[in-house]
Design a protein around this motif. Structure first.
Motif, PDB file in Angstrom:
ATOM      1  N   ALA A 289       0.826  -1.208   0.000  1.00  0.00           N
ATOM      2  CA  ALA A 289       0.000   0.000   0.000  1.00  0.00           C
ATOM      3  C   ALA A 289       0.862   1.261   0.000  1.00  0.00           C
ATOM      4  N   ARG A 290       2.097   1.133   0.508  1.00  0.00           N
ATOM      5  CA  ARG A 290       3.026   2.282   0.508  1.00  0.00           C
ATOM      6  C   ARG A 290       3.839   2.344  -0.770  1.00  0.00           C
ATOM      7  N   GLY A 291       3.573   1.373  -1.658  1.00  0.00           N
ATOM      8  CA  GLY A 291       4.324   1.319  -2.909  1.00  0.00           C
ATOM      9  C   GLY A 291       5.696   0.709  -2.742  1.00  0.00           C
ATOM     10  N   ALA A 292       5.891  -0.022  -1.628  1.00  0.00           N
ATOM     11  CA  ALA A 292       7.209  -0.602  -1.359  1.00  0.00           C
ATOM     12  C   ALA A 292       7.155  -2.127  -1.346  1.00  0.00           C
ATOM     13  N   GLY A 293       6.116  -2.680  -1.995  1.00  0.00           N
ATOM     14  CA  GLY A 293       5.934  -4.126  -1.946  1.00  0.00           C
ATOM     15  C   GLY A 293       7.031  -4.912  -2.647  1.00  0.00           C
ATOM     16  N   GLU A 294       7.473  -4.415  -3.822  1.00  0.00           N
ATOM     17  CA  GLU A 294       8.439  -5.166  -4.632  1.00  0.00           C
ATOM     18  C   GLU A 294       9.837  -5.175  -4.004  1.00  0.00           C
ATOM     19  N   ASP A 295      10.224  -4.019  -3.494  1.00  0.00           N
ATOM     20  CA  ASP A 295      11.586  -3.899  -2.974  1.00  0.00           C
ATOM     21  C   ASP A 295      11.559  -3.157  -1.627  1.00  0.00           C
ATOM     22  N   PRO A 296      11.060  -3.848  -0.586  1.00  0.00           N
ATOM     23  CA  PRO A 296      10.907  -3.137   0.691  1.00  0.00           C
ATOM     24  C   PRO A 296      12.252  -2.744   1.300  1.00  0.00           C
ATOM     25  N   GLN A 297      12.357  -1.512   1.684  1.00  0.00           N
ATOM     26  CA  GLN A 297      13.576  -1.020   2.326  1.00  0.00           C
ATOM     27  C   GLN A 297      13.397  -1.119   3.845  1.00  0.00           C
ATOM     28  N   PRO A 298      14.494  -1.283   4.566  1.00  0.00           N
ATOM     29  CA  PRO A 298      14.371  -1.388   6.031  1.00  0.00           C
ATOM     30  C   PRO A 298      13.572  -0.236   6.638  1.00  0.00           C
ATOM     31  N   ALA A 299      13.742   0.959   6.077  1.00  0.00           N
ATOM     32  CA  ALA A 299      13.016   2.109   6.642  1.00  0.00           C
ATOM     33  C   ALA A 299      11.508   1.951   6.461  1.00  0.00           C
ATOM     34  N   ASP A 300      11.095   1.383   5.301  1.00  0.00           N
ATOM     35  CA  ASP A 300       9.656   1.159   5.072  1.00  0.00           C
ATOM     36  C   ASP A 300       9.112   0.184   6.096  1.00  0.00           C
ATOM     37  N   VAL A 301       9.866  -0.915   6.260  1.00  0.00           N
ATOM     38  CA  VAL A 301       9.425  -1.955   7.201  1.00  0.00           C
ATOM     39  C   VAL A 301       9.345  -1.375   8.612  1.00  0.00           C
ATOM     40  N   GLU A 302      10.350  -0.617   8.954  1.00  0.00           N
ATOM     41  CA  GLU A 302      10.384  -0.021  10.293  1.00  0.00           C
ATOM     42  C   GLU A 302       9.156   0.851  10.536  1.00  0.00           C
ATOM     43  N   GLU A 303       8.811   1.630   9.506  1.00  0.00           N
ATOM     44  CA  GLU A 303       7.675   2.532   9.647  1.00  0.00           C
ATOM     45  C   GLU A 303       6.358   1.753   9.762  1.00  0.00           C
ATOM     46  N   VAL A 304       6.247   0.699   8.938  1.00  0.00           N
ATOM     47  CA  VAL A 304       5.032  -0.130   8.996  1.00  0.00           C
ATOM     48  C   VAL A 304       4.912  -0.774  10.376  1.00  0.00           C
ATOM     49  N   LEU A 305       6.017  -1.342  10.859  1.00  0.00           N
ATOM     50  CA  LEU A 305       5.986  -2.027  12.159  1.00  0.00           C
ATOM     51  C   LEU A 305       5.713  -1.042  13.298  1.00  0.00           C
ATOM     52  N   ALA A 306       6.246   0.166  13.157  1.00  0.00           N
ATOM     53  CA  ALA A 306       6.033   1.168  14.206  1.00  0.00           C
ATOM     54  C   ALA A 306       4.564   1.568  14.271  1.00  0.00           C
ATOM     55  N   GLY A 307       3.866   1.460  13.135  1.00  0.00           N
ATOM     56  CA  GLY A 307       2.443   1.813  13.117  1.00  0.00           C
ATOM     57  C   GLY A 307       1.551   0.685  13.597  1.00  0.00           C
ATOM     58  N   MET A 308       2.135  -0.475  13.839  1.00  0.00           N
ATOM     59  CA  MET A 308       1.332  -1.628  14.283  1.00  0.00           C
ATOM     60  C   MET A 308       1.369  -1.756  15.799  1.00  0.00           C
ATOM     61  N   ASP A 309       0.454  -2.576  16.311  1.00  0.00           N
ATOM     62  CA  ASP A 309       0.422  -2.799  17.763  1.00  0.00           C
ATOM     63  C   ASP A 309       1.718  -3.456  18.231  1.00  0.00           C
ATOM     64  N   PRO A 310       2.168  -3.138  19.444  1.00  0.00           N
ATOM     65  CA  PRO A 310       3.365  -3.820  19.963  1.00  0.00           C
ATOM     66  C   PRO A 310       3.067  -5.313  20.168  1.00  0.00           C
ATOM     67  N   PRO A 311       4.077  -6.167  20.021  1.00  0.00           N
ATOM     68  CA  PRO A 311       3.850  -7.619  20.108  1.00  0.00           C
ATOM     69  C   PRO A 311       3.093  -8.061  21.367  1.00  0.00           C
ATOM     70  N   GLU A 312       3.364  -7.407  22.504  1.00  0.00           N
ATOM     71  CA  GLU A 312       2.736  -7.865  23.750  1.00  0.00           C
ATOM     72  C   GLU A 312       1.221  -7.643  23.770  1.00  0.00           C
ATOM     73  N   SER A 313       0.723  -6.740  22.897  1.00  0.00           N
ATOM     74  CA  SER A 313      -0.719  -6.458  22.945  1.00  0.00           C
ATOM     75  C   SER A 313      -1.544  -7.659  22.490  1.00  0.00           C
ATOM     76  N   PHE A 314      -0.945  -8.563  21.702  1.00  0.00           N
ATOM     77  CA  PHE A 314      -1.690  -9.743  21.243  1.00  0.00           C
ATOM     78  C   PHE A 314      -1.951 -10.718  22.391  1.00  0.00           C
ATOM     79  N   ALA A 315      -1.066 -10.686  23.392  1.00  0.00           N
ATOM     80  CA  ALA A 315      -1.211 -11.615  24.522  1.00  0.00           C
ATOM     81  C   ALA A 315      -2.427 -11.271  25.366  1.00  0.00           C
ATOM     82  N   ARG A 316      -2.873 -10.014  25.298  1.00  0.00           N
ATOM     83  CA  ARG A 316      -3.998  -9.592  26.134  1.00  0.00           C
ATOM     84  C   ARG A 316      -5.342 -10.033  25.578  1.00  0.00           C
ATOM     85  N   ARG A 317      -5.356 -10.506  24.331  1.00  0.00           N
ATOM     86  CA  ARG A 317      -6.632 -10.861  23.700  1.00  0.00           C
ATOM     87  C   ARG A 317      -7.121 -12.229  24.177  1.00  0.00           C
TER      88      ARG A 317
END
Lengths: 161, 114
Positions: A47-75
């Motif tokens: 969706a960010r246009g980085a699907g074919e050749d994802p750069q570490p910065a893209d991945v970092e930004e996507v992951l930063a926008g997602m819930d932290p890993p521990e939040s899944f344990a609360r479900r």
């Protein structure tokens, strides 16, 4: 190539961290959730246009926008489901079959109270297991079946005496 | 107020996820974005995916894999026949509840005016 690997490694690190917080989850649930999350990350990159050749910065930004890993344990959905309902149903129906067999095979030989006692003891045990596993739909079914059959048998006994 | 909102939201999430999938076959990221647009639900990945997982285990939702040019196969979610049946029941209940609550509020308004 190195960048691809870095991006992939960051995604795997995130997924491993989520998995580490889901230790008590059933294996199948955990596996599916991780597949969903991995797809989600790649879809977000696309969706960010980085699907074919994802750069570490893209991945970092996507992951930063997602819930932290521990939040899944609360479900609650990721916790093991209460079991025992199937056992309750098995005990209930199993003792009905056993009591019926004793009744038929022992007709005229065994006193009537023996199959009756087997039936009632089995239904009581099934009720206890079923109530303990009330959150399991099978537990509710077992309680309904056991209570229903016990009431029927008691009514038949009352009217036949 | 906050705990009431939390309870309402918790009860509505399955309903909203099923409705969002029913509208059309959708993939995870798109579904999360779609539900995120409903501000009152305040959903995130850690809300949607565990619910999807449970709905799938209960047989209401199924996954279709489609090859992707980048990364793992895309996972499309759609309702099963059981899921469609469940959603019809939920929608009917919701419609009835909505009308009943609207009636209660209307009579409360009328009484407060008199």
């Amino acid at each position: 190539m190195k960048r691809d690997q870095d991006a992939g490694a960051a995604i795997q690190r995130y997924l491993r961290a989520v998995a580490a917080h889901l230790e008590s989850a059933p294996d199948a649930s955990k596996r599916e959730l991780l597949r969903d999350l991995e797809s989600h990350i790649y879809e977000a990159l696309e969706a960010r246009g980085a699907g074919e050749d994802p750069q570490p910065a893209d991945v970092e930004e996507v992951l930063a926008g997602m819930d932290p890993p521990e939040s899944f344990a609360r479900r609650s959905e990721m916790r093991p489901r209460p079991a025992g309902g199937a056992w309750a149903l098995l005990v209930s129906l199993g003792t009905v079959a056993f009591a019926t067999a004793i009744l038929l095979l022992g007709l005229g030989v065994l006193p009537f109270w023996i199959p009756l006692a087997v039936f009632l003891a089995g239904q009581l045990a099934a009720l206890a297991i079923g109530v303990a596993a009330w959150a399991d739909p099978l537990g509710k079914a077992a309680v309904t079946v056991s209570a229903g059959m016990t009431v029927c048998v008691v009514l038949v006994l009352i009217f036949s005496v | 107020m906050r705990s009431w909102v939390t309870q309402i939201r918790k009860g509505l999430l399955d309903f909203c996820v099923l409705n969002a999938i029913h509208a059309r076959e959708t993939y995870g990221y798109e579904l999360v974005q779609h539900l995120r647009a409903v501000e009152q639900l305040s959903v995130t990945e850690s809300t949607v995916y565990p619910i999807l997982n449970r709905l799938r285990e209960d047989g209401y939702v199924k996954v279709r894999l489609s090859p992707s040019s980048s990364g793992p196969p895309r996972r499309y979610f759609c309702l099963t026949a059981l899921g469609r049946h469940r959603l019809r029941e939920m929608n009917a209940y919701w419609d009835g509840l909505g009308e009943a609550i609207a009636g209660l509020r209307a009579s409360a308004r009328k009484e407060s005016q008199t």
